[in-house]
Design a protein around this motif. Sequence first.
Motif, mmCIF file in Angstrom:
data_model
loop_
_atom_site.group_PDB
_atom_site.id
_atom_site.type_symbol
_atom_site.label_atom_id
_atom_site.label_comp_id
_atom_site.label_asym_id
_atom_site.label_seq_id
_atom_site.Cartn_x
_atom_site.Cartn_y
_atom_site.Cartn_z
ATOM 1 N N ALA A 32 0.947 -0.873 -0.423
ATOM 2 C CA ALA A 32 0.069 -0.234 0.036
ATOM 3 C C ALA A 32 0.980 1.175 -0.773
ATOM 4 C CB ALA A 32 -0.767 0.245 1.565
ATOM 5 N N GLY A 33 0.438 2.095 -0.992
ATOM 6 C CA GLY A 33 1.435 3.131 -1.207
ATOM 7 C C GLY A 33 2.700 3.194 -1.521
ATOM 8 N N ARG A 34 2.939 1.953 -2.095
ATOM 9 C CA ARG A 34 4.117 1.903 -3.472
ATOM 10 C C ARG A 34 4.184 1.587 -4.736
ATOM 11 N NH1 ARG A 34 8.468 -1.991 -0.345
ATOM 12 N NH2 ARG A 34 9.547 -0.507 -0.993
ATOM 13 N N VAL A 35 2.311 1.364 -5.050
ATOM 14 C CA VAL A 35 2.457 1.568 -5.916
ATOM 15 C C VAL A 35 1.295 2.313 -7.162
ATOM 16 C CG1 VAL A 35 1.026 -1.053 -7.427
ATOM 17 C CG2 VAL A 35 3.260 -1.915 -6.341
ATOM 18 N N GLN A 36 1.626 2.198 -7.883
ATOM 19 C CA GLN A 36 0.613 2.715 -8.346
ATOM 20 C C GLN A 36 -0.688 2.787 -9.677
ATOM 21 O OE1 GLN A 36 1.477 6.504 -9.334
ATOM 22 N NE2 GLN A 36 -0.316 7.363 -10.643
ATOM 23 N N ALA A 37 -1.948 2.266 -10.462
ATOM 24 C CA ALA A 37 -2.004 1.956 -11.590
ATOM 25 C C ALA A 37 -2.134 2.887 -13.013
ATOM 26 C CB ALA A 37 -3.191 1.433 -10.952
ATOM 27 N N VAL A 38 -1.656 3.127 -13.377
ATOM 28 C CA VAL A 38 -1.913 4.063 -14.096
ATOM 29 C C VAL A 38 -2.531 3.386 -16.087
ATOM 30 C CG1 VAL A 38 0.611 4.669 -13.445
ATOM 31 C CG2 VAL A 38 0.456 2.316 -15.200
ATOM 32 N N ALA A 39 -2.818 2.485 -15.804
ATOM 33 C CA ALA A 39 -3.773 2.370 -16.599
ATOM 34 C C ALA A 39 -4.493 0.707 -16.727
ATOM 35 C CB ALA A 39 -2.832 1.475 -18.058
ATOM 36 N N LEU A 40 -5.132 0.389 -17.819
ATOM 37 C CA LEU A 40 -6.089 -1.045 -17.854
ATOM 38 C C LEU A 40 -6.686 -0.960 -19.339
ATOM 39 C CD1 LEU A 40 -7.343 -3.230 -16.530
ATOM 40 C CD2 LEU A 40 -9.833 -2.151 -16.450
ATOM 41 N N ASP A 41 -5.889 -1.788 -20.384
ATOM 42 C CA ASP A 41 -6.740 -2.317 -21.435
ATOM 43 C C ASP A 41 -7.456 -2.772 -21.606
ATOM 44 O OD1 ASP A 41 -6.827 -2.370 -23.869
ATOM 45 O OD2 ASP A 41 -5.297 -3.074 -24.621
ATOM 46 N N ALA A 42 -9.028 -2.606 -21.511
ATOM 47 C CA ALA A 42 -9.990 -3.159 -21.416
ATOM 48 C C ALA A 42 -10.127 -4.214 -23.115
ATOM 49 C CB ALA A 42 -11.484 -2.042 -21.637
ATOM 50 N N GLU A 43 -9.467 -4.132 -23.401
ATOM 51 C CA GLU A 43 -10.315 -5.405 -24.916
ATOM 52 C C GLU A 43 -8.862 -6.243 -24.585
ATOM 53 O OE1 GLU A 43 -8.472 -4.015 -28.460
ATOM 54 O OE2 GLU A 43 -9.616 -2.305 -28.321
ATOM 55 N N THR A 44 -7.495 -6.626 -23.696
ATOM 56 C CA THR A 44 -6.918 -7.537 -23.449
ATOM 57 C C THR A 44 -6.656 -7.709 -22.017
ATOM 58 O OG1 THR A 44 -4.794 -5.895 -23.273
ATOM 59 C CG2 THR A 44 -4.909 -6.596 -25.199
ATOM 60 N N GLY A 45 -7.342 -6.626 -20.857
ATOM 61 C CA GLY A 45 -7.826 -6.673 -19.524
ATOM 62 C C GLY A 45 -6.656 -7.037 -19.196
ATOM 63 N N ARG A 46 -5.247 -6.151 -19.757
ATOM 64 C CA ARG A 46 -4.348 -6.104 -18.936
ATOM 65 C C ARG A 46 -4.321 -4.723 -18.240
ATOM 66 N NH1 ARG A 46 0.205 -4.256 -23.221
ATOM 67 N NH2 ARG A 46 -0.527 -2.821 -22.652
ATOM 68 N N ALA A 82 -4.629 -10.182 -16.705
ATOM 69 C CA ALA A 82 -2.782 -10.200 -16.587
ATOM 70 C C ALA A 82 -2.426 -8.355 -16.067
ATOM 71 C CB ALA A 82 -2.521 -10.044 -18.238
ATOM 72 N N LEU A 83 -1.601 -8.436 -15.501
ATOM 73 C CA LEU A 83 -0.710 -7.764 -14.721
ATOM 74 C C LEU A 83 0.392 -7.122 -15.935
ATOM 75 C CD1 LEU A 83 -1.357 -5.741 -12.355
ATOM 76 C CD2 LEU A 83 0.557 -7.753 -11.248
ATOM 77 N N ARG A 84 0.745 -6.047 -15.425
ATOM 78 C CA ARG A 84 1.679 -5.872 -16.543
ATOM 79 C C ARG A 84 2.327 -5.247 -15.134
ATOM 80 N NH1 ARG A 84 3.798 -2.593 -22.299
ATOM 81 N NH2 ARG A 84 1.585 -1.298 -21.209
ATOM 82 N N VAL A 85 3.830 -4.642 -15.109
ATOM 83 C CA VAL A 85 4.799 -4.325 -14.410
ATOM 84 C C VAL A 85 6.120 -3.167 -14.883
ATOM 85 C CG1 VAL A 85 6.054 -4.244 -12.167
ATOM 86 C CG2 VAL A 85 4.218 -5.699 -11.607
ATOM 87 N N LEU A 86 5.119 -1.855 -14.388
ATOM 88 C CA LEU A 86 6.366 -1.372 -15.348
ATOM 89 C C LEU A 86 7.613 -0.916 -15.071
ATOM 90 C CD1 LEU A 86 3.542 1.070 -16.991
ATOM 91 C CD2 LEU A 86 4.586 -1.098 -18.022
ATOM 92 N N ALA A 87 8.776 -0.637 -15.134
ATOM 93 C CA ALA A 87 10.561 -0.072 -14.944
ATOM 94 C C ALA A 87 9.532 0.908 -13.682
ATOM 95 C CB ALA A 87 10.905 1.268 -15.640
ATOM 96 N N PRO A 88 10.163 0.942 -12.509
ATOM 97 C CA PRO A 88 10.172 1.996 -10.947
ATOM 98 C C PRO A 88 9.756 3.163 -11.015
ATOM 99 C CG PRO A 88 11.366 0.001 -11.272
ATOM 100 C CD PRO A 88 11.129 0.481 -12.373
ATOM 101 N N ALA A 89 9.320 4.047 -10.777
ATOM 102 C CA ALA A 89 8.778 5.623 -10.865
ATOM 103 C C ALA A 89 9.133 5.943 -9.674
ATOM 104 C CB ALA A 89 8.337 6.610 -11.849
ATOM 105 N N PRO A 90 8.802 7.066 -9.001
ATOM 106 C CA PRO A 90 8.563 7.908 -7.710
ATOM 107 C C PRO A 90 7.193 7.172 -7.600
ATOM 108 C CG PRO A 90 10.170 9.053 -8.401
ATOM 109 C CD PRO A 90 9.741 8.018 -9.426
ATOM 110 N N VAL A 91 6.309 6.977 -7.127
ATOM 111 C CA VAL A 91 4.620 7.072 -6.938
ATOM 112 C C VAL A 91 4.052 8.663 -6.721
ATOM 113 C CG1 VAL A 91 2.817 6.425 -5.614
ATOM 114 C CG2 VAL A 91 4.737 4.667 -5.935
#
Length: 134
Positions: A32-46, A82-91
């Motif tokens: 909690a507080g260390r991860v941020q969701a940035v996008a959801l691709d509705a077609e692929t469910g990613r 599916a879950l795609r973890v992107l490169a680390p960045a400040p939350v």
Amino acid sequence: MTEHDMAAAPVVGGNVLADFDAILAAAAPELAGRVQAVALDAETGRLDVVPDLPAAGTQLRWSAPKLIAAANEKVPGANVRALRVLAPAPVKAVPATAAVEPAPPSTAPAAPMRRADPPEGYREGIGAHRATWT
């Protein structure tokens, strides 16, 4: 939405992104507080997420099945597959709507500080150096 012939998928994606903190707290409270969701691709469910540190990204990959299940449970019709973890960045910081603590009072002195006079040995060294200049 139906009256204007708009698809419901972007709304569901927005709900997943808006409720991501609650989803994360249910699946992996240690993140909690260390991860941020940035996008959801509705077609692929990613679902794309950004951790603040590489270690949080690794922990997130281990918790991916629980996080996907929690997202589908908390947001009906989300269909996250599916879950795609992107490169680390400040939350990003806490949203502006949250209560903000007042800044601590300044500890700066009221008057400017006066510099102490340099020691005599320093003055002698500078004098000797200047004497060698031509």
